[in-house]
Design a protein around this motif. Sequence first.
Motif, PDB file in Angstrom:
ATOM      1  N   VAL A   1      13.634   0.623  -0.961  1.00 54.46           N
ATOM      2  CA  VAL A   1      13.782   0.772   0.497  1.00 54.46           C
ATOM      3  C   VAL A   1      12.483   0.394   1.206  1.00 54.46           C
ATOM      4  CG1 VAL A   1      14.079   2.462   2.347  1.00 54.46           C
ATOM      5  CG2 VAL A   1      15.621   2.488   0.376  1.00 54.46           C
ATOM      6  N   THR A   2      11.362   0.831   0.667  1.00 53.60           N
ATOM      7  CA  THR A   2      10.074   0.507   1.278  1.00 53.60           C
ATOM      8  C   THR A   2       9.827  -0.996   1.281  1.00 53.60           C
ATOM      9  OG1 THR A   2       9.141   2.630   0.587  1.00 53.60           O
ATOM     10  CG2 THR A   2       7.581   0.889   1.141  1.00 53.60           C
ATOM     11  N   ALA A   3      10.107  -1.645   0.172  1.00 53.73           N
ATOM     12  CA  ALA A   3       9.887  -3.085   0.076  1.00 53.73           C
ATOM     13  C   ALA A   3      10.726  -3.847   1.084  1.00 53.73           C
ATOM     14  CB  ALA A   3      10.201  -3.569  -1.333  1.00 53.73           C
ATOM     15  N   ALA A   4      11.943  -3.363   1.330  1.00 58.26           N
ATOM     16  CA  ALA A   4      12.865  -4.084   2.206  1.00 58.26           C
ATOM     17  C   ALA A   4      12.724  -3.704   3.665  1.00 58.26           C
ATOM     18  CB  ALA A   4      14.289  -3.836   1.742  1.00 58.26           C
ATOM     19  N   HIS A   5      12.334  -2.450   3.950  1.00 64.59           N
ATOM     20  CA  HIS A   5      12.470  -1.966   5.330  1.00 64.59           C
ATOM     21  C   HIS A   5      11.240  -1.326   5.948  1.00 64.59           C
ATOM     22  CE1 HIS A   5      16.726  -2.808   4.935  1.00 64.59           C
ATOM     23  NE2 HIS A   5      16.825  -1.985   3.903  1.00 64.59           N
ATOM     24  N   PHE A   6      10.233  -0.997   5.173  1.00 61.71           N
ATOM     25  CA  PHE A   6       9.081  -0.284   5.742  1.00 61.71           C
ATOM     26  C   PHE A   6       8.385  -1.158   6.788  1.00 61.71           C
ATOM     27  CE2 PHE A   6       4.509   0.726   5.751  1.00 61.71           C
ATOM     28  CZ  PHE A   6       4.565   2.058   6.102  1.00 61.71           C
ATOM     29  N   SER A   7       7.979  -0.542   7.889  1.00 57.59           N
ATOM     30  CA  SER A   7       7.261  -1.277   8.935  1.00 57.59           C
ATOM     31  C   SER A   7       6.114  -0.432   9.467  1.00 57.59           C
ATOM     32  CB  SER A   7       8.213  -1.651  10.091  1.00 57.59           C
ATOM     33  OG  SER A   7       8.761  -0.469  10.678  1.00 57.59           O
ATOM     34  N   LEU A   8       5.129  -1.117  10.009  1.00 60.22           N
ATOM     35  CA  LEU A   8       3.950  -0.441  10.548  1.00 60.22           C
ATOM     36  C   LEU A   8       4.308   0.337  11.812  1.00 60.22           C
ATOM     37  CD1 LEU A   8       1.346  -3.331  10.134  1.00 60.22           C
ATOM     38  CD2 LEU A   8       1.368  -1.168   8.902  1.00 60.22           C
TER      39      LEU A   8
ATOM     40  N   GLY B   1       6.745 -18.229   5.153  1.00 60.14           N
ATOM     41  CA  GLY B   1       5.604 -18.533   6.015  1.00 60.14           C
ATOM     42  C   GLY B   1       4.918 -17.321   6.594  1.00 60.14           C
ATOM     43  N   GLY B   2       5.025 -16.197   5.897  1.00 53.78           N
ATOM     44  CA  GLY B   2       4.384 -14.975   6.368  1.00 53.78           C
ATOM     45  C   GLY B   2       5.200 -14.197   7.374  1.00 53.78           C
ATOM     46  N   ASN B   3       6.426 -14.668   7.676  1.00 51.73           N
ATOM     47  CA  ASN B   3       7.283 -13.956   8.629  1.00 51.73           C
ATOM     48  C   ASN B   3       7.814 -12.686   7.981  1.00 51.73           C
ATOM     49  OD1 ASN B   3       7.025 -15.937  10.611  1.00 51.73           O
ATOM     50  ND2 ASN B   3       8.709 -17.143   9.746  1.00 51.73           N
ATOM     51  N   ASP B   4       7.519 -11.547   8.582  1.00 53.70           N
ATOM     52  CA  ASP B   4       7.893 -10.265   8.004  1.00 53.70           C
ATOM     53  C   ASP B   4       9.406 -10.081   7.985  1.00 53.70           C
ATOM     54  OD1 ASP B   4       5.209  -9.567   7.720  1.00 53.70           O
ATOM     55  OD2 ASP B   4       5.097  -8.862   9.788  1.00 53.70           O
ATOM     56  N   GLY B   5       9.896  -9.623   6.848  1.00 52.68           N
ATOM     57  CA  GLY B   5      11.301  -9.252   6.750  1.00 52.68           C
ATOM     58  C   GLY B   5      12.242 -10.375   6.386  1.00 52.68           C
ATOM     59  N   GLN B   6      11.787 -11.643   6.540  1.00 53.69           N
ATOM     60  CA  GLN B   6      12.678 -12.758   6.271  1.00 53.69           C
ATOM     61  C   GLN B   6      12.873 -12.910   4.758  1.00 53.69           C
ATOM     62  OE1 GLN B   6      11.445 -16.632   7.772  1.00 53.69           O
ATOM     63  NE2 GLN B   6      13.174 -16.589   9.168  1.00 53.69           N
ATOM     64  N   ASN B   7      14.067 -12.898   4.293  1.00 54.33           N
ATOM     65  CA  ASN B   7      14.519 -13.060   2.902  1.00 54.33           C
ATOM     66  C   ASN B   7      13.938 -12.041   1.923  1.00 54.33           C
ATOM     67  OD1 ASN B   7      11.956 -13.994   1.984  1.00 54.33           O
ATOM     68  ND2 ASN B   7      12.618 -16.098   1.715  1.00 54.33           N
ATOM     69  N   VAL B   8      13.360 -10.939   2.425  1.00 56.04           N
ATOM     70  CA  VAL B   8      12.779  -9.952   1.509  1.00 56.04           C
ATOM     71  C   VAL B   8      13.852  -9.232   0.704  1.00 56.04           C
ATOM     72  CG1 VAL B   8      12.695  -8.058   3.201  1.00 56.04           C
ATOM     73  CG2 VAL B   8      11.085  -8.100   1.277  1.00 56.04           C
ATOM     74  N   ASN B   9      14.999  -8.949   1.325  1.00 52.12           N
ATOM     75  CA  ASN B   9      16.073  -8.280   0.596  1.00 52.12           C
ATOM     76  C   ASN B   9      16.531  -9.102  -0.598  1.00 52.12           C
ATOM     77  OD1 ASN B   9      16.380  -5.882   2.076  1.00 52.12           O
ATOM     78  ND2 ASN B   9      17.541  -6.950   3.668  1.00 52.12           N
ATOM     79  N   GLU B  10      16.613 -10.401  -0.405  1.00 57.27           N
ATOM     80  CA  GLU B  10      17.037 -11.303  -1.481  1.00 57.27           C
ATOM     81  C   GLU B  10      16.070 -11.222  -2.657  1.00 57.27           C
ATOM     82  OE1 GLU B  10      17.218 -16.132  -2.251  1.00 57.27           O
ATOM     83  OE2 GLU B  10      17.295 -15.356  -0.198  1.00 57.27           O
TER      84      GLU B  10
ATOM     85  N   ASN C   1       0.832  -1.211   0.000  1.00 59.68           N
ATOM     86  CA  ASN C   1       0.000   0.000   0.000  1.00 59.68           C
ATOM     87  C   ASN C   1       0.862   1.254   0.000  1.00 59.68           C
ATOM     88  OD1 ASN C   1      -2.361  -1.479  -0.001  1.00 59.68           O
ATOM     89  ND2 ASN C   1      -2.579  -1.452   2.223  1.00 59.68           N
ATOM     90  N   ARG C   2       1.955   1.211   0.745  1.00 64.28           N
ATOM     91  CA  ARG C   2       2.872   2.348   0.792  1.00 64.28           C
ATOM     92  C   ARG C   2       3.514   2.575  -0.574  1.00 64.28           C
ATOM     93  NH1 ARG C   2       4.239   7.275   1.769  1.00 64.28           N
ATOM     94  NH2 ARG C   2       6.481   7.614   2.007  1.00 64.28           N
TER      95      ARG C   2
END
Length: 362
Positions: free
Chosen positions: A355-362, A293-302, A49-50
């Motif tokens: 940056v948003t895809a890798a690091h943005f948080s609620l 498994g829906g865990n936020d942030g895990q392997n997103v940078n890759e 959404n961001r």
Amino acid sequence: SLSLVLLISIAFYYLHRAQSKPNSPPFTASPKVPLVMTPLSPQNSAKINRIESIIGTDAGGRGMKALIVPGDLEHAATTMARLPPNSNIVILSGFPCCVNHSPPTETDGPPGAMSIAQCAMALGYNVILVTDECNEVVFRAAAASFPQIQWEIFPSDENMSKEDERRMEELVSDRCDLIVSCERAGPAKDGRCYTMRGIDMNAKGLIAPLHRIVEMVREKGDNVKFIAIGDGGNELGMGKVIDKIRNSPKINNGDKIGAVTVSDYLIAASVSNWGGYAFSAACAIVKSNDTSGGNDGQNVNEWVDKCVPTEEQETRLLERCVQAGCRDGVSGEMEATVDGMPFQTSADCLNSIRVTAAHFSL
């Protein structure tokens, strides 16, 4: 558990049954049935959404904010990222608005299409890039880093041969599990494709009838989705918001130029290339979500690094396009600018998306 044992038993039963038939073909997953994946986490949904808001600022001041369909970026990303391996992604692009030049291709479109191609290949899919003969030289220059891309190049409508018709039919019947268009000229209510200034590109002999691919797929009834990316209202797929285009005080000649083909999911962006970056990043987020498994942030940078181009990549890509004769669609100049804005504006948007895809948080 009992249910798990039951499922395993059923699976073995059908496997044995298939193997017992002498002429049974090997089992393959249907390319038309999306895989069932982990529900998108609130964190990952918020990231997408961001990103949708980043590309929807109407940086060019052309009224595209009214064309945004909230949530369609997420729907589009989950659609592509959850297709089975080896699915065929047909990318339609090419907007020959620089009608008095050869090639007439503008700098908005090729970078976005290549971002989508990079993402699709990173996800394990086959990519077929489809454009007009007049745009071929620029798109091939843009794709110099992607030799895996398959190509289908079509002539203008009046020059379509029976062999061209056969190739288009074969593409639709055998190699099309998803259609994604990015800055692709779309026919208005009179069947003609227009520039933002109202110039008829069909009359110049520049437009191949690529919209027929969407029509033919829908006639087949295979539920192949069509995702569209655009920024002005005259792009293929904008029929989803045609009333907003026609009623917008910021879109001149909206009733004349508005593209009528309806997309399943529409990604409206300030610049179509930005929509391509956003779509690629959103797919990376969905894939990271599903593989962790829906865990936020895990392997997103890759996944972001695999799916989304870097500023350095885009700099080189745009330079290749300009060297091949590509022009800014607003200024008409053969320069590394996009829609009248310096490249750095696009680079800043790309970096913000990454940056948003890798690091943005609620």
